[in-house]
Design a protein around this motif. Structure first.
Motif, short mmCIF file in Angstrom:
data_model
loop_
_atom_site.label_atom_id
_atom_site.label_comp_id
_atom_site.label_asym_id
_atom_site.label_seq_id
_atom_site.Cartn_x
_atom_site.Cartn_y
_atom_site.Cartn_z
N GLY A 42 0.78 -1.23 0.00
CA GLY A 42 0.00 0.00 0.00
C GLY A 42 0.81 1.28 0.00
O GLY A 42 0.25 2.37 0.08
N LYS A 43 2.13 1.14 -0.09
CA LYS A 43 2.99 2.32 -0.07
C LYS A 43 3.82 2.39 -1.35
O LYS A 43 3.98 1.41 -2.08
CB LYS A 43 3.92 2.28 1.14
N GLU A 44 4.34 3.58 -1.61
CA GLU A 44 5.21 3.75 -2.76
C GLU A 44 6.60 3.19 -2.46
O GLU A 44 7.02 3.06 -1.31
CB GLU A 44 5.31 5.24 -3.11
N ARG A 45 7.29 2.88 -3.55
CA ARG A 45 8.67 2.42 -3.42
C ARG A 45 9.51 3.55 -2.83
O ARG A 45 9.39 4.70 -3.26
CB ARG A 45 9.20 2.02 -4.78
N GLU A 46 10.35 3.21 -1.87
CA GLU A 46 11.16 4.23 -1.23
C GLU A 46 12.64 3.87 -1.23
O GLU A 46 13.01 2.69 -1.17
CB GLU A 46 10.70 4.50 0.21
N PHE A 47 13.45 4.90 -1.30
CA PHE A 47 14.89 4.76 -1.29
C PHE A 47 15.37 4.26 0.07
O PHE A 47 14.87 4.70 1.11
CB PHE A 47 15.53 6.12 -1.60
N VAL A 48 16.36 3.35 0.02
CA VAL A 48 16.97 2.85 1.25
C VAL A 48 18.44 3.24 1.32
O VAL A 48 18.89 3.84 2.29
CB VAL A 48 16.83 1.31 1.34
N ALA A 49 19.21 2.88 0.28
CA ALA A 49 20.65 3.13 0.32
C ALA A 49 21.21 3.11 -1.10
O ALA A 49 20.61 2.52 -2.00
CB ALA A 49 21.36 2.07 1.16
N ALA A 50 22.36 3.76 -1.27
CA ALA A 50 23.03 3.74 -2.56
C ALA A 50 24.53 3.86 -2.36
O ALA A 50 25.00 4.39 -1.34
CB ALA A 50 22.53 4.87 -3.46
N MET A 51 25.26 3.37 -3.35
CA MET A 51 26.72 3.42 -3.30
C MET A 51 27.25 3.88 -4.65
O MET A 51 26.86 3.36 -5.69
CB MET A 51 27.30 2.06 -2.93
N ARG A 52 28.17 4.84 -4.60
CA ARG A 52 28.82 5.34 -5.81
C ARG A 52 29.75 4.28 -6.41
O ARG A 52 30.09 3.30 -5.76
CB ARG A 52 29.72 6.53 -5.47
N ARG A 53 30.19 4.55 -7.62
CA ARG A 53 31.21 3.70 -8.24
C ARG A 53 32.46 3.64 -7.36
O ARG A 53 33.11 2.60 -7.25
CB ARG A 53 31.61 4.28 -9.60
N THR A 54 32.78 4.78 -6.76
CA THR A 54 34.02 4.90 -5.99
C THR A 54 33.84 4.52 -4.53
O THR A 54 34.79 4.59 -3.76
CB THR A 54 34.56 6.33 -6.08
N GLY A 55 32.63 4.18 -4.13
CA GLY A 55 32.43 3.67 -2.79
C GLY A 55 31.70 4.57 -1.82
O GLY A 55 31.37 4.14 -0.71
N GLY A 56 31.45 5.83 -2.16
CA GLY A 56 30.69 6.69 -1.27
C GLY A 56 29.27 6.17 -1.11
O GLY A 56 28.71 5.58 -2.03
N THR A 57 28.72 6.37 0.08
CA THR A 57 27.40 5.81 0.37
C THR A 57 26.39 6.88 0.79
O THR A 57 26.76 7.93 1.29
CB THR A 57 27.50 4.76 1.48
N PHE A 58 25.13 6.54 0.58
CA PHE A 58 24.02 7.40 0.95
C PHE A 58 22.95 6.50 1.58
O PHE A 58 22.74 5.39 1.12
CB PHE A 58 23.43 8.09 -0.29
N PHE A 67 21.66 0.10 8.69
CA PHE A 67 21.90 -0.61 7.44
C PHE A 67 23.25 -0.18 6.86
O PHE A 67 23.65 0.98 6.99
CB PHE A 67 20.82 -0.30 6.41
N THR A 68 23.91 -1.13 6.18
CA THR A 68 25.17 -0.83 5.51
C THR A 68 25.16 -1.45 4.12
O THR A 68 24.95 -2.66 3.98
CB THR A 68 26.37 -1.38 6.30
N ILE A 69 25.39 -0.62 3.12
CA ILE A 69 25.49 -1.12 1.75
C ILE A 69 26.96 -1.29 1.39
O ILE A 69 27.81 -0.49 1.80
CB ILE A 69 24.78 -0.16 0.75
N SER A 70 27.26 -2.36 0.65
CA SER A 70 28.63 -2.61 0.24
C SER A 70 28.63 -3.25 -1.14
O SER A 70 27.60 -3.77 -1.58
CB SER A 70 29.35 -3.51 1.25
#
Length: 123
Positions: A42-58, A67-70
Motif C-alpha cells: 500500500g505504499k510507494e517504493r522508497e529509497f533505502v541506500a546507494a553506493m557510488r562507483r568509488t564507494g561513497g554511500t548514501f 543498514f550498511t550497503i557494500s
C-alpha cells in the motif's frame, strides 16, 4: 542482457539482522551506481541506500546507522547488511543499478532492477 538477482530475504524478529545480496550480470559492474529500495504493502517504493562507483554511500534517514550497503567489484555483488530491524522495515526489497550520476532517491532514475525479495520483521 542485464540481470540483477537478489537473495537473503526472510522472516526475522525485531532487533535481529538480515543480509541481502544482489548478483549482477550483463553489465560493467564497476561503472554503475548500486542502490537498494523497498516497497511496503500500500505504499510507494522508497529509497533505502546507494553506493557510488568509488564507494561513497548514501542512506535514508530511517535506516542510517542500522543498514550498511557494500559492493564487491570482483564478484559483481552488492549487499545490504540490515541490523536492529524493526517491524516497519517489513517490505519487498529490490536492488537497482544506474550508470548515470543522478538523484539517487528517485526510483525513476535507476536503469535496472532486481525482482525483489521479501523481508518480514515480526514484533
Amino acid at each position: 542482457q542485464v540481470q540483477l538477482v537478489e537473495s537473503g530475504g526472510g522472516l526475522v524478529q525485531a532487533g535481529g539482522s538480515l543480509r541481502l545480496s544482489c548478483a549482477a550480470s550483463g553489465l560493467t559492474f564497476r561503472r554503475y551506481w548500486l542502490g537498494g529500495f523497498r516497497q511496503a504493502p500500500g505504499k510507494e517504493r522508497e529509497f533505502v541506500a546507494a553506493m557510488r562507483r568509488t564507494g561513497g554511500t548514501f542512506y535514508a534517514d530511517s535506516v542510517k546507522g542500522r543498514f550498511t550497503i557494500s559492493r564487491d567489484n570482483d564478484t559483481n555483488t552488492v549487499s545490504l547488511q540490515m541490523n536492529s530491524l524493526k517491524p516497519e522495515d517489513t517490505a519487498v526489497y529490490s536492488c537497482a543499478a544506474t550508470i548515470t550520476d543522478t538523484i539517487v532517491t528517485r526510483p525513476s532514475n535507476w536503469d535496472y532492477w532486481g525482482q525483489g525479495t521479501q523481508v518480514t520483521v515480526s514484533s
